[in-house]
Scaffold this motif. Structure first.
Motif, PDB file in Angstrom:
ATOM      1  N   GLU A 208      -1.588  21.501  28.548  1.00  0.00           N
ATOM      2  CA  GLU A 208      -2.892  22.080  28.866  1.00  0.00           C
ATOM      3  C   GLU A 208      -3.481  22.778  27.641  1.00  0.00           C
ATOM      4  OE1 GLU A 208      -5.042  24.848  32.286  1.00  0.00           O
ATOM      5  OE2 GLU A 208      -2.930  24.264  32.466  1.00  0.00           O
ATOM      6  N   ARG A 209      -2.644  23.422  26.851  1.00  0.00           N
ATOM      7  CA  ARG A 209      -3.117  24.109  25.651  1.00  0.00           C
ATOM      8  C   ARG A 209      -3.718  23.107  24.660  1.00  0.00           C
ATOM      9  NH1 ARG A 209       0.518  27.889  21.506  1.00  0.00           N
ATOM     10  NH2 ARG A 209      -1.194  28.344  20.046  1.00  0.00           N
ATOM     11  N   TYR A 210      -3.056  21.952  24.502  1.00  0.00           N
ATOM     12  CA  TYR A 210      -3.540  20.927  23.574  1.00  0.00           C
ATOM     13  C   TYR A 210      -4.927  20.445  23.994  1.00  0.00           C
ATOM     14  CZ  TYR A 210      -3.845  16.410  21.157  1.00  0.00           C
ATOM     15  OH  TYR A 210      -4.258  15.349  20.396  1.00  0.00           O
ATOM     16  N   VAL A 211      -5.067  20.123  25.271  1.00  0.00           N
ATOM     17  CA  VAL A 211      -6.346  19.594  25.764  1.00  0.00           C
ATOM     18  C   VAL A 211      -7.433  20.648  25.657  1.00  0.00           C
ATOM     19  CG1 VAL A 211      -7.559  18.678  27.769  1.00  0.00           C
ATOM     20  CG2 VAL A 211      -5.219  17.949  27.292  1.00  0.00           C
ATOM     21  N   ARG A 212      -7.133  21.856  26.092  1.00  0.00           N
ATOM     22  CA  ARG A 212      -8.155  22.906  26.098  1.00  0.00           C
ATOM     23  C   ARG A 212      -8.582  23.264  24.682  1.00  0.00           C
ATOM     24  NH1 ARG A 212     -12.231  24.249  28.693  1.00  0.00           N
ATOM     25  NH2 ARG A 212     -11.042  23.768  30.571  1.00  0.00           N
ATOM     26  N   THR A 213      -7.630  23.297  23.735  1.00  0.00           N
ATOM     27  CA  THR A 213      -7.977  23.620  22.352  1.00  0.00           C
ATOM     28  C   THR A 213      -8.921  22.569  21.774  1.00  0.00           C
ATOM     29  OG1 THR A 213      -5.868  24.752  21.959  1.00  0.00           O
ATOM     30  CG2 THR A 213      -7.071  23.978  20.025  1.00  0.00           C
ATOM     31  N   GLY A 214      -8.596  21.295  21.981  1.00  0.00           N
ATOM     32  CA  GLY A 214      -9.461  20.230  21.488  1.00  0.00           C
ATOM     33  C   GLY A 214     -10.825  20.258  22.133  1.00  0.00           C
ATOM     34  N   LEU A 215     -10.862  20.513  23.431  1.00  0.00           N
ATOM     35  CA  LEU A 215     -12.136  20.559  24.141  1.00  0.00           C
ATOM     36  C   LEU A 215     -13.000  21.707  23.649  1.00  0.00           C
ATOM     37  CD1 LEU A 215     -14.050  19.630  26.334  1.00  0.00           C
ATOM     38  CD2 LEU A 215     -12.690  20.907  28.005  1.00  0.00           C
ATOM     39  N   ALA A 234     -22.614  15.228  21.073  1.00  0.00           N
ATOM     40  CA  ALA A 234     -21.951  15.124  22.370  1.00  0.00           C
ATOM     41  C   ALA A 234     -21.306  13.750  22.535  1.00  0.00           C
ATOM     42  CB  ALA A 234     -22.952  15.385  23.487  1.00  0.00           C
ATOM     43  N   PHE A 235     -22.013  12.706  22.100  1.00  0.00           N
ATOM     44  CA  PHE A 235     -21.454  11.351  22.146  1.00  0.00           C
ATOM     45  C   PHE A 235     -20.167  11.293  21.322  1.00  0.00           C
ATOM     46  CE2 PHE A 235     -20.966   7.352  19.833  1.00  0.00           C
ATOM     47  CZ  PHE A 235     -20.830   6.442  20.873  1.00  0.00           C
ATOM     48  N   GLY A 236     -20.217  11.821  20.098  1.00  0.00           N
ATOM     49  CA  GLY A 236     -19.059  11.770  19.222  1.00  0.00           C
ATOM     50  C   GLY A 236     -17.874  12.557  19.762  1.00  0.00           C
ATOM     51  N   VAL A 237     -18.154  13.734  20.320  1.00  0.00           N
ATOM     52  CA  VAL A 237     -17.080  14.563  20.877  1.00  0.00           C
ATOM     53  C   VAL A 237     -16.444  13.861  22.078  1.00  0.00           C
ATOM     54  CG1 VAL A 237     -16.599  16.710  22.111  1.00  0.00           C
ATOM     55  CG2 VAL A 237     -17.979  16.750  20.024  1.00  0.00           C
ATOM     56  N   ALA A 238     -17.275  13.300  22.949  1.00  0.00           N
ATOM     57  CA  ALA A 238     -16.751  12.604  24.122  1.00  0.00           C
ATOM     58  C   ALA A 238     -15.883  11.425  23.717  1.00  0.00           C
ATOM     59  CB  ALA A 238     -17.911  12.128  25.001  1.00  0.00           C
ATOM     60  N   ARG A 239     -16.346  10.681  22.717  1.00  0.00           N
ATOM     61  CA  ARG A 239     -15.574   9.518  22.257  1.00  0.00           C
ATOM     62  C   ARG A 239     -14.234   9.956  21.666  1.00  0.00           C
ATOM     63  NH1 ARG A 239     -18.182   5.811  17.655  1.00  0.00           N
ATOM     64  NH2 ARG A 239     -18.010   7.816  16.568  1.00  0.00           N
ATOM     65  N   PHE A 240     -14.265  11.011  20.844  1.00  0.00           N
ATOM     66  CA  PHE A 240     -13.038  11.486  20.201  1.00  0.00           C
ATOM     67  C   PHE A 240     -12.035  12.002  21.230  1.00  0.00           C
ATOM     68  CE2 PHE A 240     -10.521  14.994  18.482  1.00  0.00           C
ATOM     69  CZ  PHE A 240      -9.855  14.355  17.452  1.00  0.00           C
ATOM     70  N   LEU A 241     -12.511  12.828  22.164  1.00  0.00           N
ATOM     71  CA  LEU A 241     -11.589  13.413  23.133  1.00  0.00           C
ATOM     72  C   LEU A 241     -11.016  12.355  24.062  1.00  0.00           C
ATOM     73  CD1 LEU A 241     -13.446  16.730  24.062  1.00  0.00           C
ATOM     74  CD2 LEU A 241     -11.501  16.421  22.519  1.00  0.00           C
ATOM     75  N   ALA A 242     -11.850  11.396  24.471  1.00  0.00           N
ATOM     76  CA  ALA A 242     -11.350  10.335  25.359  1.00  0.00           C
ATOM     77  C   ALA A 242     -10.295   9.495  24.657  1.00  0.00           C
ATOM     78  CB  ALA A 242     -12.505   9.469  25.833  1.00  0.00           C
ATOM     79  N   ALA A 243     -10.468   9.296  23.345  1.00  0.00           N
ATOM     80  CA  ALA A 243      -9.518   8.485  22.588  1.00  0.00           C
ATOM     81  C   ALA A 243      -8.123   9.105  22.559  1.00  0.00           C
ATOM     82  CB  ALA A 243     -10.029   8.278  21.166  1.00  0.00           C
ATOM     83  N   GLN A 244      -8.036  10.424  22.727  1.00  0.00           N
ATOM     84  CA  GLN A 244      -6.740  11.090  22.714  1.00  0.00           C
ATOM     85  C   GLN A 244      -5.909  10.758  23.952  1.00  0.00           C
ATOM     86  OE1 GLN A 244      -6.412  12.653  19.708  1.00  0.00           O
ATOM     87  NE2 GLN A 244      -8.517  11.882  19.555  1.00  0.00           N
TER      88      GLN A 244
END
Length: 291
Positions: A208-215, A234-244
């Motif tokens: 949870e810490r990993y996900v929340r920090t990146g978000l 927002a597009f770039g952030v969504a793409r990057f986070l989803a790729a994880q």
């Protein structure tokens, strides 16, 4: 009997396969006739602002493209074909989208960013062809045009490679950036939504810490765009986070992550509809590239 002009021969072959075609006098279409000059007739029925034009001549560029051999070989088109240098086609009319890459840098960008598909060499770059039609737009990024519903493309051969389905990454290229409104203007307001949590990410392999920090880092990048560019960010952030999360068994709560990114974009003035579209495209693009 005179021989059929070479461009017309090519056009008839393409038309027989369902590809709407038109003559070019070089790289551009022939000019409109007197009646249609300056679009005085109102345009053809399949143009954005359809008018009463039923002109039998090849006026209005891409909008005149046709698959009808009777039209292509008609007396009104005959003189034009005798002067034509090459053939163009209407990608949108054939259910296609062409990503026109105008130089080596643009080609390199596409190879790193877009799904592989059929390619056609051009004088300075490449055409990448995808199955599916969409809005056309020029200069979506340096050296890149998107040609589909309201543009034509030169016919340069069938190309090589298997044609892929039009991806969200290409659609996202033509989403115009909305400038952040002046202070005090209200664009949209979002009701409170539940943030990302482990309860909605029961199949995520990350802590949870990993996900929340990146978000949180991603949301900060979006919120920092107070002048312009928040939608693209927002597009770039969504793409990057989803790729994880592409290697996770899922679910990973990507919908909740997306809602938080939308909220951040709206908070700095991006219209909600645009923010939601940009985030959705970003999430889908990451999934498509991983597939």
């Amino acid at each position: 009997m005179s021989a059929t002009p070479a461009p017309l021969s090519v056009a008839l072959v393409l038309a027989a396969t369902g590809v709407p075609v038109l003559p070019l006098r070089g790289k551009v279409p022939f000019g409109n006739c007197r009646t249609c000059k300056g679009n005085a007739c109102g345009g053809r029925p399949n143009m954005k602002a359809a008018g009463p034009c039923r002109c039998p001549a090849p006026c209005h560029a891409w909008a005149a493209a046709t698959t009808d051999p009777n039209v292509l070989t008609s007396p009104m088109w005959a003189a034009v074909w005798r002067e034509a240098v090459t053939v163009a086609y209407h990608p949108g009319g054939a259910g296609l989208t062409v990503v026109d890459l105008d130089n080596a840098a643009a080609v390199a960008w596409a190879r790193e960013t877009l799904p592989a598909t059929r390619t056609v060499p051009t004088t300075r770059g490449e055409h990448w062809l995808y199955l599916g039609a969409m809005t056309s737009a020029n200069a979506v990024r340096p050296g890149v045009d998107v040609k589909s519903l309201m543009q034509y493309a030169r016919w340069l051969g069938p190309g090589t490679g298997r044609m892929a389905v039009l991806p969200a990454a290409v659609r996202a290229l033509v989403v115009k950036e909305d400038t952040t409104p002046a202070p005090g203007e209200v664009v949209s307001s979002l009701p409170g939504r539940a943030p990302w949590s482990r309860e909605v990410a029961t199949g995520c392999r990350h802590t949870e810490r990993y996900v929340r920090t990146g978000l949180e880092r991603g949301l900060a990048l979006v919120r920092a765009r107070t002048e312009s560019g928040a939608g693209s960010q927002a597009f770039g952030v969504a793409r990057f986070l989803a790729a994880q999360h592409t290697a996770c068994p899922g679910p990973c709560g990507l919908a909740a992550i997306g809602e938080e990114i939308v909220t951040a974009a709206v908070s700095v003035g991006v219209p909600e509809a645009y923010a939601r579209r940009a985030v959705t495209n970003g999430l889908e693009t990451a999934v498509e590239r991983a597939a």
